[in-house]
Design a protein around this motif. Structure first.
Motif, PDB file in Angstrom:
ATOM      1  N   ARG A  22       0.954  -1.322   0.032  1.00  0.00           N
ATOM      2  CA  ARG A  22      -0.067   0.149   0.119  1.00  0.00           C
ATOM      3  C   ARG A  22       0.916   1.130  -0.089  1.00  0.00           C
ATOM      4  O   ARG A  22       2.103   1.320   0.704  1.00  0.00           O
ATOM      5  CB  ARG A  22      -0.804  -0.010   1.553  1.00  0.00           C
ATOM      6  CG  ARG A  22      -1.931   1.291   1.258  1.00  0.00           C
ATOM      7  CD  ARG A  22      -2.592   1.574   2.547  1.00  0.00           C
ATOM      8  NE  ARG A  22      -1.355   2.007   3.313  1.00  0.00           N
ATOM      9  CZ  ARG A  22      -0.457   3.251   3.478  1.00  0.00           C
ATOM     10  NH1 ARG A  22      -0.933   3.887   2.601  1.00  0.00           N
ATOM     11  NH2 ARG A  22       0.460   3.277   4.183  1.00  0.00           N
ATOM     12  N   ASN A  23       0.597   2.243  -0.722  1.00  0.00           N
ATOM     13  CA  ASN A  23       1.378   3.232  -1.003  1.00  0.00           C
ATOM     14  C   ASN A  23       0.532   4.586  -1.228  1.00  0.00           C
ATOM     15  O   ASN A  23      -0.393   4.706  -2.189  1.00  0.00           O
ATOM     16  CB  ASN A  23       1.961   3.071  -2.420  1.00  0.00           C
ATOM     17  CG  ASN A  23       3.280   3.919  -2.526  1.00  0.00           C
ATOM     18  OD1 ASN A  23       3.462   4.784  -1.900  1.00  0.00           O
ATOM     19  ND2 ASN A  23       4.362   3.465  -3.487  1.00  0.00           N
ATOM     20  N   SER A  24       0.828   5.598  -0.248  1.00  0.00           N
ATOM     21  CA  SER A  24      -0.055   6.767  -0.414  1.00  0.00           C
ATOM     22  C   SER A  24       0.284   7.688  -1.637  1.00  0.00           C
ATOM     23  O   SER A  24       1.330   7.794  -2.112  1.00  0.00           O
ATOM     24  CB  SER A  24       0.294   7.849   0.806  1.00  0.00           C
ATOM     25  OG  SER A  24       0.016   6.878   1.985  1.00  0.00           O
ATOM     26  N   VAL A 144      -4.540   9.281   0.206  1.00  0.00           N
ATOM     27  CA  VAL A 144      -3.560   9.791   1.445  1.00  0.00           C
ATOM     28  C   VAL A 144      -4.481  10.217   2.599  1.00  0.00           C
ATOM     29  O   VAL A 144      -5.406  10.774   2.431  1.00  0.00           O
ATOM     30  CB  VAL A 144      -2.696  10.760   0.633  1.00  0.00           C
ATOM     31  CG1 VAL A 144      -3.386  12.168   0.374  1.00  0.00           C
ATOM     32  CG2 VAL A 144      -1.457  11.030   1.821  1.00  0.00           C
ATOM     33  N   TRP A 145      -3.799   9.870   3.737  1.00  0.00           N
ATOM     34  CA  TRP A 145      -4.431  10.235   5.002  1.00  0.00           C
ATOM     35  C   TRP A 145      -3.809  11.424   5.520  1.00  0.00           C
ATOM     36  O   TRP A 145      -2.663  11.372   5.590  1.00  0.00           O
ATOM     37  CB  TRP A 145      -4.293   9.080   5.866  1.00  0.00           C
ATOM     38  CG  TRP A 145      -4.999   9.069   7.424  1.00  0.00           C
ATOM     39  CD1 TRP A 145      -4.980  10.339   8.151  1.00  0.00           C
ATOM     40  CD2 TRP A 145      -5.023   7.978   8.189  1.00  0.00           C
ATOM     41  NE1 TRP A 145      -5.706  10.024   9.497  1.00  0.00           N
ATOM     42  CE2 TRP A 145      -5.602   8.577   9.277  1.00  0.00           C
ATOM     43  CE3 TRP A 145      -4.963   6.607   7.951  1.00  0.00           C
ATOM     44  CZ2 TRP A 145      -5.833   7.717  10.559  1.00  0.00           C
ATOM     45  CZ3 TRP A 145      -5.312   5.753   9.259  1.00  0.00           C
ATOM     46  CH2 TRP A 145      -5.600   6.348  10.299  1.00  0.00           C
ATOM     47  N   ARG A 146      -4.724  12.489   5.543  1.00  0.00           N
ATOM     48  CA  ARG A 146      -3.929  13.684   6.013  1.00  0.00           C
ATOM     49  C   ARG A 146      -4.754  14.178   7.315  1.00  0.00           C
ATOM     50  O   ARG A 146      -6.019  14.120   7.469  1.00  0.00           O
ATOM     51  CB  ARG A 146      -4.115  14.709   5.058  1.00  0.00           C
ATOM     52  CG  ARG A 146      -3.436  14.553   3.858  1.00  0.00           C
ATOM     53  CD  ARG A 146      -3.489  15.762   2.776  1.00  0.00           C
ATOM     54  NE  ARG A 146      -2.661  15.475   1.520  1.00  0.00           N
ATOM     55  CZ  ARG A 146      -1.299  15.661   1.302  1.00  0.00           C
ATOM     56  NH1 ARG A 146      -0.683  16.237   2.229  1.00  0.00           N
ATOM     57  NH2 ARG A 146      -0.926  15.407   0.185  1.00  0.00           N
ATOM     58  N   THR A 147      -4.087  14.986   8.254  1.00  0.00           N
ATOM     59  CA  THR A 147      -4.796  15.445   9.287  1.00  0.00           C
ATOM     60  C   THR A 147      -4.370  16.898   9.265  1.00  0.00           C
ATOM     61  O   THR A 147      -5.109  17.773   8.536  1.00  0.00           O
ATOM     62  CB  THR A 147      -4.343  15.077  10.681  1.00  0.00           C
ATOM     63  OG1 THR A 147      -3.105  14.961  10.597  1.00  0.00           O
ATOM     64  CG2 THR A 147      -4.979  13.442  10.810  1.00  0.00           C
ATOM     65  N   GLY A 148      -3.501  17.519  10.163  1.00  0.00           N
ATOM     66  CA  GLY A 148      -2.869  18.808  10.480  1.00  0.00           C
ATOM     67  C   GLY A 148      -4.006  19.535  11.334  1.00  0.00           C
ATOM     68  O   GLY A 148      -4.735  18.962  11.696  1.00  0.00           O
ATOM     69  N   LYS A 182       5.382   6.243  -5.540  1.00  0.00           N
ATOM     70  CA  LYS A 182       6.677   6.428  -5.280  1.00  0.00           C
ATOM     71  C   LYS A 182       7.390   5.099  -4.745  1.00  0.00           C
ATOM     72  O   LYS A 182       6.707   4.017  -4.485  1.00  0.00           O
ATOM     73  CB  LYS A 182       6.774   7.278  -4.010  1.00  0.00           C
ATOM     74  CG  LYS A 182       5.829   6.878  -2.704  1.00  0.00           C
ATOM     75  CD  LYS A 182       6.001   7.915  -1.613  1.00  0.00           C
ATOM     76  CE  LYS A 182       5.563   7.213  -0.290  1.00  0.00           C
ATOM     77  NZ  LYS A 182       3.822   7.089  -0.402  1.00  0.00           N
TER      78      LYS A 182
HETATM   79  C1  LIG Z   1      -3.186  10.099  11.492  1.00  0.00           C
HETATM   80  C2  LIG Z   1      -2.238  10.580  10.305  1.00  0.00           C
HETATM   81  C3  LIG Z   1      -2.232  11.831   9.961  1.00  0.00           C
HETATM   82  C4  LIG Z   1      -1.462  12.163   8.860  1.00  0.00           C
HETATM   83  N1  LIG Z   1      -1.482  13.389   8.416  1.00  0.00           N
HETATM   84  C5  LIG Z   1      -0.638  13.872   7.437  1.00  0.00           C
HETATM   85  C6  LIG Z   1      -0.857  15.049   6.984  1.00  0.00           C
HETATM   86  O1  LIG Z   1      -1.392  15.973   7.368  1.00  0.00           O
HETATM   87  N2  LIG Z   1       0.018  15.191   6.045  1.00  0.00           N
HETATM   88  C7  LIG Z   1       0.784  14.580   5.338  1.00  0.00           C
HETATM   89  O2  LIG Z   1       1.458  14.771   4.081  1.00  0.00           O
HETATM   90  N3  LIG Z   1       1.015  13.133   5.584  1.00  0.00           N
HETATM   91  C8  LIG Z   1       0.022  12.771   6.730  1.00  0.00           C
HETATM   92  N4  LIG Z   1       0.186  11.468   7.202  1.00  0.00           N
HETATM   93  C9  LIG Z   1       0.900  10.490   6.323  1.00  0.00           C
HETATM   94  C10 LIG Z   1       0.488   9.886   5.014  1.00  0.00           C
HETATM   95  O3  LIG Z   1      -0.725   9.545   5.199  1.00  0.00           O
HETATM   96  C11 LIG Z   1       1.202   8.865   4.682  1.00  0.00           C
HETATM   97  O4  LIG Z   1       1.089   7.649   5.583  1.00  0.00           O
HETATM   98  C12 LIG Z   1       2.633   9.054   4.532  1.00  0.00           C
HETATM   99  O5  LIG Z   1       3.028  10.127   3.173  1.00  0.00           O
HETATM  100  C13 LIG Z   1       3.767   8.020   3.938  1.00  0.00           C
HETATM  101  O6  LIG Z   1       3.263   7.418   2.898  1.00  0.00           O
HETATM  102  P1  LIG Z   1       2.868   5.892   2.954  1.00  0.00           P
HETATM  103  O7  LIG Z   1       1.579   5.888   3.592  1.00  0.00           O
HETATM  104  O8  LIG Z   1       2.838   5.454   1.571  1.00  0.00           O
HETATM  105  O9  LIG Z   1       4.165   5.159   3.367  1.00  0.00           O
HETATM  106  C14 LIG Z   1      -0.722  10.986   8.267  1.00  0.00           C
HETATM  107  C15 LIG Z   1      -0.835   9.943   8.399  1.00  0.00           C
HETATM  108  C16 LIG Z   1      -1.711   9.439   9.457  1.00  0.00           C
HETATM  109  C17 LIG Z   1      -1.646   7.883  10.027  1.00  0.00           C
END
Ligand SMILES: Cc1cc2nc3c(=O)[nH]c(=O)nc-3n(C[C@H](O)[C@H](O)[C@H](O)COP(=O)(O)O)c2cc1C
Length: 196
Positions: A22-24, A144-148, A182
């Motif tokens: 799995r890859n964001s 992709v999972w984002r918060t902030g 990536k």
């Molecule tokens: C709870 C949580 C919050 C996240 N928030 C962000 C964010 O706000 N911005 C961001 O660029 N990545 C965020 N990420 C990370 C990405 O979702 C992602 O996991 C990371 O870019 C690594 O890529 P991969 O999942 O392919 O390994 C968050 C992940 C988690 C689990």
């Protein structure tokens, strides 16, 4: 349920390979999963581990022009957090929901339970969010999972209609990957696992 076509062709190695890769995707374009595909994706989420069957999660889907409404809400909330936000920061907040054709807000409802502390309810919601990403990827989409800060902002939460006992677990951006995936990092399980 797997279609007969897929169940015939998938091997255990295919499934393991899928789970291990799995890859964001930071850049997402149309199309997003259809309504029927989203149904499949949410069925994955509904299989999240869940202590005491609390079903503590729910999801909001935001697509099309509603993403612009979300952008306005995010900009408004930013200005409440920081009245001195620059024009660039405001624009970034306003445009952030447009980074994907579909935004899924993953929500957890925290309730008192004699055996299930709030952390377990959040963990279950996190598993459900992960399952959404996996389900989308299984259908050929990406996310992709984002918060902030917006994810923890009461103005955003109330603007999205959350109740006082609810929190945002994440904004799941979903769509079709723009560009190549990536490179996956080379990670060795042994670096993270030891015998006790
Ligand atoms: C709870 C949580 C919050 C996240 N928030 C962000 C964010 O706000 N911005 C961001 O660029 N990545 C965020 N990420 C990370 C990405 O979702 C992602 O996991 C990371 O870019 C690594 O890529 P991969 O999942 O392919 O390994 C968050 C992940 C988690 C689990």
């Amino acid at each position: 349920m797997m279609s007969p076509r897929i169940s015939r062709s998938l091997t255990m190695n295919d499934i393991l390979n899928f789970l291990q890769s799995r890859n964001s995707a930071p850049r997402l374009v149309a199309p997003a999963p259809s309504a029927a595909e989203l149904e499949q994706i949410f069925r994955c989420a509904l299989r999240a581990p869940d202590h005491a069957w609390m079903r503590p999660w729910r999801f909001l889907t935001i697509s099309g022009e509603r993403r612009e409404d979300l952008g306005e809400l995010l900009e408004h909330a930013l200005l409440q957090r920081n009245p001195n936000a620059s024009a660039g920061e405001r624009e970034k907040a306003r445009n952030s929901p447009l980074r994907a054709p579909l935004v899924i807000v993953s929500v957890v409802r925290i309730s008192e339970h004699p055996k299930v502390p709030s952390v377990e309810q959040r963990l279950s919601a996190g598993c459900a969010a992960h399952a959404v990403l996996l389900g989308a990827e299984a259908l050929g989409y990406a996310g992709v999972w984002r918060t902030g800060p917006a994810a923890f902002d009461p103005t955003v939460m109330s603007g999205l209609g959350l109740n006082d006992d609810e929190e945002i677990i994440g904004f799941l951006y979903l769509g079709t990957r723009d560009g190549d995936p990536k490179r996956l990092p080379e990670l060795a399980p042994a670096d993270y696992v030891s015998h006790w």
